[in-house]
Design a protein around this motif. Structure first.
Motif, PDB file in Angstrom:
ATOM      1  N   LEU A  51      -0.387 -10.224 -38.039  1.00 57.43           N
ATOM      2  CA  LEU A  51      -1.129 -11.322 -37.398  1.00 57.43           C
ATOM      3  C   LEU A  51      -2.383 -10.790 -36.707  1.00 57.43           C
ATOM      4  O   LEU A  51      -3.419 -11.455 -36.680  1.00 57.43           O
ATOM      5  CB  LEU A  51      -0.240 -12.035 -36.375  1.00 57.43           C
ATOM      6  CG  LEU A  51       0.899 -12.877 -36.974  1.00 57.43           C
ATOM      7  CD1 LEU A  51       1.815 -13.387 -35.861  1.00 57.43           C
ATOM      8  CD2 LEU A  51       0.349 -14.049 -37.790  1.00 57.43           C
ATOM      9  N   ARG A  60      -5.860 -16.068 -37.970  1.00 60.48           N
ATOM     10  CA  ARG A  60      -4.528 -16.125 -37.375  1.00 60.48           C
ATOM     11  C   ARG A  60      -4.131 -17.558 -37.006  1.00 60.48           C
ATOM     12  O   ARG A  60      -3.047 -18.022 -37.349  1.00 60.48           O
ATOM     13  CB  ARG A  60      -4.479 -15.233 -36.139  1.00 60.48           C
ATOM     14  CG  ARG A  60      -3.128 -15.186 -35.481  1.00 60.48           C
ATOM     15  CD  ARG A  60      -3.189 -14.461 -34.141  1.00 60.48           C
ATOM     16  NE  ARG A  60      -1.874 -14.256 -33.586  1.00 60.48           N
ATOM     17  CZ  ARG A  60      -1.153 -15.190 -32.985  1.00 60.48           C
ATOM     18  NH1 ARG A  60      -1.611 -16.419 -32.871  1.00 60.48           N
ATOM     19  NH2 ARG A  60       0.046 -14.913 -32.504  1.00 60.48           N
ATOM     20  N   VAL A  64      -0.869 -19.675 -38.323  1.00 56.52           N
ATOM     21  CA  VAL A  64       0.231 -19.993 -37.406  1.00 56.52           C
ATOM     22  C   VAL A  64       0.419 -21.504 -37.266  1.00 56.52           C
ATOM     23  O   VAL A  64       1.526 -21.981 -37.006  1.00 56.52           O
ATOM     24  CB  VAL A  64      -0.037 -19.316 -36.034  1.00 56.52           C
ATOM     25  CG1 VAL A  64       0.918 -19.794 -34.974  1.00 56.52           C
ATOM     26  CG2 VAL A  64       0.066 -17.799 -36.188  1.00 56.52           C
ATOM     27  N   SER A  98       6.405 -12.432 -34.211  1.00 51.98           N
ATOM     28  CA  SER A  98       6.068 -12.657 -35.615  1.00 51.98           C
ATOM     29  C   SER A  98       6.225 -14.139 -35.961  1.00 51.98           C
ATOM     30  O   SER A  98       6.758 -14.919 -35.172  1.00 51.98           O
ATOM     31  CB  SER A  98       6.978 -11.800 -36.492  1.00 51.98           C
ATOM     32  OG  SER A  98       6.910 -10.453 -36.062  1.00 51.98           O
ATOM     33  N   SER A 305       2.381  -7.312 -43.931  1.00 51.85           N
ATOM     34  CA  SER A 305       1.613  -6.857 -42.760  1.00 51.85           C
ATOM     35  C   SER A 305       1.038  -5.458 -43.002  1.00 51.85           C
ATOM     36  O   SER A 305      -0.098  -5.162 -42.607  1.00 51.85           O
ATOM     37  CB  SER A 305       2.501  -6.880 -41.512  1.00 51.85           C
ATOM     38  OG  SER A 305       2.865  -8.224 -41.242  1.00 51.85           O
TER      39      SER A 305
END
Ligand SMILES: Cc1cc2nc3c(=O)[nH]c(=O)nc-3n(C[C@H](O)[C@H](O)[C@H](O)COP(=O)(O)OP(=O)(O)OC[C@H]3O[C@@H](n4cnc5c(N)ncnc54)[C@H](O)[C@@H]3O)c2cc1C
Length: 392
Positions: A51, A60, A64, A98, A305
């Motif tokens: 993130l 981000r 999200v 996360s 990631s």
């Protein structure tokens, strides 16, 4: 303006394209799939460290916005006993935890950003050969087309053609002995699980789930299975998976059997492979990134990631260093220790999932895990996984 050919439109490819474009490179992205197919797949955990990379790209918040925040993992035994709570992010910082998102959504967020930046994407472009000449590299595609640039960056995933071109003796991915089978469900009356995923060490297999605010359940199971071919997995009908999983998880605590009774839509099934140590990451003007050089099993929820971190690191090296070979060597030096440590850690977690193969092993695990996990929410030993930041 230096030119980069980026092969693969998964996670590493678009991210590398965006970082290099920002650094003033002329970038082109090539993806073997047809456009609509690129949005397939189920869901995945994008960890705090991934993130942070998306934040650097300004993506981000959008990602999200359609994710399930998941700073905690709750562990349960097959008897319904709580074994402990593990942070899924830096310990004591749930706001930096996360998030679980649909894979299609992650792809869309990345792709929209690539398009907005004006970076051209060529779909149905399957790399099947690479040629180097002094000062240039050429990608040859299966349809007979080709493209040339100053560097070629292989973000072509675990079956990477680039990895094999860099080193024809490169190791092949190792099968971990488990499958990941999963999908979505809607279970009447099942409450959302805010900030949490639940992980159940069932007597006959591992089962994970979360319930989003709107009631959609994301679930997966990890049956053990000898290695088979991928198309055989794809050919198994959803009804056969459900019969098998309902039998394996019938004794698991609520709501596992209920979830399996209310599955909706597609069921995805994937063999889980990893790739622990690839001796050569680059050759001449060609370098590999993400799963192409260090695939980690999903047990640590880190593969995407790490691919994002690679992208940011490689772009930084190419920005600082004009000679590609020197930049690639620096990228490898910065990345190899971290990614190999995470692959090894994920392997270890995978063995714990399979630890319930006998009644004795299950009993030992159910006694030992609560002891190990007693202070897990405050345990900072895994912070290095989540708090990592790519050097500027
Ligand atoms: C079941 C499962 C669950 C997972 N869960 C998680 C999770 O929860 N969290 C997490 O972080 N990671 C998870 N992973 C791992 C994660 O998906 C990968 O680590 C991540 O996608 C790696 O990104 P990448 O860009 O390197 O490769 P990929 O995402 O695989 O992208 C590679 C791209 O290259 C394209 N390509 C391949 N060959 C060619 C070619 N010859 N020419 C052109 N294009 C090509 C492919 O079509 C693909 O689009 C999971 C993996 C699996 C299998």
């Amino acid at each position: 303006m230096p030119e980069a050919l980026i092969i693969g439109g998964g996670v590493a490819g678009p991210a590398t394209a965006l970082f290099l474009h920002r650094a003033g490179w002329d970038v082109r992205l090539f993806e073997s799939r047809g456009e609509p197919e690129a949005y397939g797949g189920l869901f995945l955990n994008v960890a705090s460290n991934g993130l942070a990379v998306l934040e650097a790209l300004g993506l981000r918040d959008r990602l999200v916005a359609d994710g399930h925040l998941s700073p905690y993992l709750e562990m349960w035994s097959g008897r319904g006993r709580k074994l402990g709570t593990v942070p899924n992010g830096p310990a004591g910082a749930p706001e930096r935890g996360s998030v679980v998102v649909r894979r299609a959504w992650l792809h869309q967020v990345l792709r929209d950003a690539v398009e907005a930046a004006g970076i051209p994407i060529t779909w149905n472009a399957r790399l099947d050969g690479i040629e180097e000449s002094p000062g240039r590299v050429t990608a040859r595609f299966a349809d007979g087309s080709s493209a040339s640039g100053d560097v070629l960056i292989g973000c072509d995933g675990i079956g990477s053609v680039t990895r094999r071109w860099i080193d024809p003796g490169a190791p092949e991915p190792a099968y971990t002995g488990i499958l990941s089978v999963g999908g979505f469900a809607r279970v009447p009356g099942l409450q959302p699980t805010p900030l949490r995923q639940h992980m159940v060490f069932g007597d006959r297999g591992f089962f994970g789930y979360l319930v989003r605010d709107g009631g959609t359940v994301y679930w997966f199971a990890n049956p053990s299975r000898p290695e088979g071919d991928r198309s055989a997995l794809r050919d198994v009908p959803a009804s056969a998976w459900l019969d098998e999983l309902r039998a394996a998880h019938s004794g698991d605590p609520d709501p596992v059997p209920r979830i399996l009774d209310h599955v909706e839509g597609e069921i995805g099934a994937y063999g889980i492979f990893d790739l622990a140590h690839v001796p050569r990451w680059h050759r001449g003007r060609v370098v590999a990134v993400g799963d192409a050089v260090h695939a980690t099993s999903p047990n640590a929820g880190q593969g995407a990631s790490l691919a994002l971190e690679d992208a940011a690191t490689l772009a930084g090296c190419l920005r600082r260093e004009a000679d590609p070979g020197t930049a690639f060597a620096e990228y490898e030096r910065l990345r190899r220790p971290r990614v190999e440590a995470v692959v090894a850690y994920a392997r270890k977690l995978g063995r714990q999932k399979q630890g319930g193969s006998s009644r004795f092993a299950t009993a030992v695990r159910d006694v030992m895990l609560p002891i190990f996990l007693r202070n897990a929410t405050r345990d900072t030993r895994n912070n290095h996984l989540y708090a990592y930041r790519v050097p500027e």
